[in-house]
Enzyme design. Structure first.
Site, PDB file in Angstrom:
ATOM      1  N   ARG A  29       0.831  -1.210   0.000  1.00 34.19           N
ATOM      2  CA  ARG A  29       0.000   0.000   0.000  1.00 34.19           C
ATOM      3  C   ARG A  29       0.860   1.253   0.000  1.00 34.19           C
ATOM      4  NH1 ARG A  29      -5.006  -1.783   0.446  1.00 34.19           N
ATOM      5  NH2 ARG A  29      -5.305  -3.721   1.607  1.00 34.19           N
ATOM      6  N   ASP A  30       0.440   2.221  -0.812  1.00 31.47           N
ATOM      7  CA  ASP A  30       1.125   3.517  -0.845  1.00 31.47           C
ATOM      8  C   ASP A  30       0.951   4.214   0.505  1.00 31.47           C
ATOM      9  OD1 ASP A  30       1.961   5.582  -3.446  1.00 31.47           O
ATOM     10  OD2 ASP A  30       1.631   6.436  -1.461  1.00 31.47           O
ATOM     11  N   ILE A  31       2.026   4.794   0.994  1.00 30.75           N
ATOM     12  CA  ILE A  31       2.004   5.445   2.306  1.00 30.75           C
ATOM     13  C   ILE A  31       1.139   6.706   2.292  1.00 30.75           C
ATOM     14  CG2 ILE A  31       3.998   7.010   2.053  1.00 30.75           C
ATOM     15  CD1 ILE A  31       5.002   5.884   4.747  1.00 30.75           C
ATOM     16  N   ASN A  87       4.536   6.482 -13.583  1.00 26.98           N
ATOM     17  CA  ASN A  87       5.127   7.792 -13.830  1.00 26.98           C
ATOM     18  C   ASN A  87       6.580   7.626 -14.250  1.00 26.98           C
ATOM     19  OD1 ASN A  87       2.740   9.113 -12.995  1.00 26.98           O
ATOM     20  ND2 ASN A  87       3.361   8.924 -10.848  1.00 26.98           N
ATOM     21  N   VAL A  96      10.173   8.291  -6.872  1.00 26.62           N
ATOM     22  CA  VAL A  96      10.995   7.162  -6.403  1.00 26.62           C
ATOM     23  C   VAL A  96      11.497   6.428  -7.640  1.00 26.62           C
ATOM     24  CG1 VAL A  96      11.060   5.033  -5.069  1.00 26.62           C
ATOM     25  CG2 VAL A  96       9.645   6.947  -4.275  1.00 26.62           C
ATOM     26  N   HIS A 100       7.596   1.495 -10.646  1.00 26.14           N
ATOM     27  CA  HIS A 100       6.428   1.027  -9.894  1.00 26.14           C
ATOM     28  C   HIS A 100       5.159   1.383 -10.638  1.00 26.14           C
ATOM     29  CE1 HIS A 100       7.656   5.009  -8.498  1.00 26.14           C
ATOM     30  NE2 HIS A 100       6.367   5.283  -8.354  1.00 26.14           N
ATOM     31  N   HIS A 102       1.241   2.184 -10.057  1.00 28.02           N
ATOM     32  CA  HIS A 102       0.213   2.551  -9.086  1.00 28.02           C
ATOM     33  C   HIS A 102      -1.103   1.904  -9.510  1.00 28.02           C
ATOM     34  CE1 HIS A 102       2.279   6.257  -7.349  1.00 28.02           C
ATOM     35  NE2 HIS A 102       2.935   6.153  -8.495  1.00 28.02           N
TER      36      HIS A 102
HETATM   37  P1  5GP Z   1       5.896   8.279  -7.906  1.00 33.80           P
HETATM   38  O1  5GP Z   1       5.618   9.726  -7.615  1.00 33.80           O
HETATM   39  O2  5GP Z   1       7.383   8.010  -7.962  1.00 33.80           O
HETATM   40  O3  5GP Z   1       5.164   7.753  -9.118  1.00 33.80           O
HETATM   41  O4  5GP Z   1       5.289   7.483  -6.699  1.00 33.80           O
HETATM   42  C1  5GP Z   1       6.006   7.188  -5.543  1.00 33.80           C
HETATM   43  C2  5GP Z   1       4.997   6.766  -4.504  1.00 33.80           C
HETATM   44  O5  5GP Z   1       5.676   6.146  -3.459  1.00 33.80           O
HETATM   45  C3  5GP Z   1       4.204   7.938  -3.914  1.00 33.80           C
HETATM   46  O6  5GP Z   1       2.823   7.767  -4.172  1.00 33.80           O
HETATM   47  C4  5GP Z   1       4.541   7.870  -2.429  1.00 33.80           C
HETATM   48  O7  5GP Z   1       3.439   8.159  -1.607  1.00 33.80           O
HETATM   49  C5  5GP Z   1       5.023   6.439  -2.256  1.00 33.80           C
HETATM   50  N1  5GP Z   1       5.997   6.268  -1.203  1.00 33.80           N
HETATM   51  C6  5GP Z   1       7.103   7.033  -0.984  1.00 33.80           C
HETATM   52  N2  5GP Z   1       7.781   6.564   0.069  1.00 33.80           N
HETATM   53  C7  5GP Z   1       7.092   5.486   0.535  1.00 33.80           C
HETATM   54  C8  5GP Z   1       7.313   4.573   1.608  1.00 33.80           C
HETATM   55  O8  5GP Z   1       8.274   4.665   2.362  1.00 33.80           O
HETATM   56  N3  5GP Z   1       6.398   3.585   1.782  1.00 33.80           N
HETATM   57  C9  5GP Z   1       5.308   3.457   0.958  1.00 33.80           C
HETATM   58  N4  5GP Z   1       4.473   2.440   1.210  1.00 33.80           N
HETATM   59  N5  5GP Z   1       5.081   4.286  -0.077  1.00 33.80           N
HETATM   60  C10 5GP Z   1       5.961   5.294  -0.287  1.00 33.80           C
END
Ligand code: 5GP
Length: 114
Positions: A29-31, A87, A96, A100, A102
């Site tokens: 799960r996303d944080i 993304n 990140v 990944h 979503h």
């Molecule tokens: P991006 O913006 O790279 O597409 O998405 C990165 C996602 O990783 C974001 O939605 C963010 O909330 C999630 N995220 C960042 N750090 C952590 C973490 O430590 N744990 C979890 N579960 N999600 C994270």
């Protein structure tokens, strides 16, 4: 590729709410959830961005998408629908740099995205 927070989640060095695991893919799960269901599916083998995909990653990416769509079906999201997003880099909103997907569901999504 540099280590990311997601590598630490794979190695169980930091906690995460893991909802799927197989040999190749982890789902957690996303944080900072943006929908009632917001799960990130990642390849265990680190790949930084979509730009870094090779022909030889085709099966792995298929497994990543199938893990997400099977989870969506198991969660009862399939009929109402859901959104899958990957993304890429700055304009794509990637923060990140471990590839990944979503999976977002449980509410109406809108288009175009912001
Ligand atoms: P991006 O913006 O790279 O597409 O998405 C990165 C996602 O990783 C974001 O939605 C963010 O909330 C999630 N995220 C960042 N750090 C952590 C973490 O430590 N744990 C979890 N579960 N999600 C994270």
């Amino acid at each position: 590729m540099e280590d990311t927070i997601f590598s630490k989640i794979i190695r169980r060095e930091i906690p995460a709410d893991i909802v799927h695991e197989d040999d190749d893919v982890l789902g957690f799960r996303d944080i900072n959830a943006q929908a009632p269901t917001h799960v990130l599916f990642i390849p265990k083998r680190p790949i930084a961005t979509l730009n870094d995909l090779q022909e030889s990653d085709a099966v792995l990416i298929g497994k990543l998408v199938l893990a997400a769509t099977r989870y969506a079906r198991a969660e009862g999201l399939a009929d109402d629908g859901y959104r899958c997003v990957i993304n890429c880099n700055g304009h794509g909103g990637q923060t990140v740099f471990h590839l990944h997907l979503h999976l977002l569901g449980g509410r109406q999504m809108h288009w175009p995205p912001g």
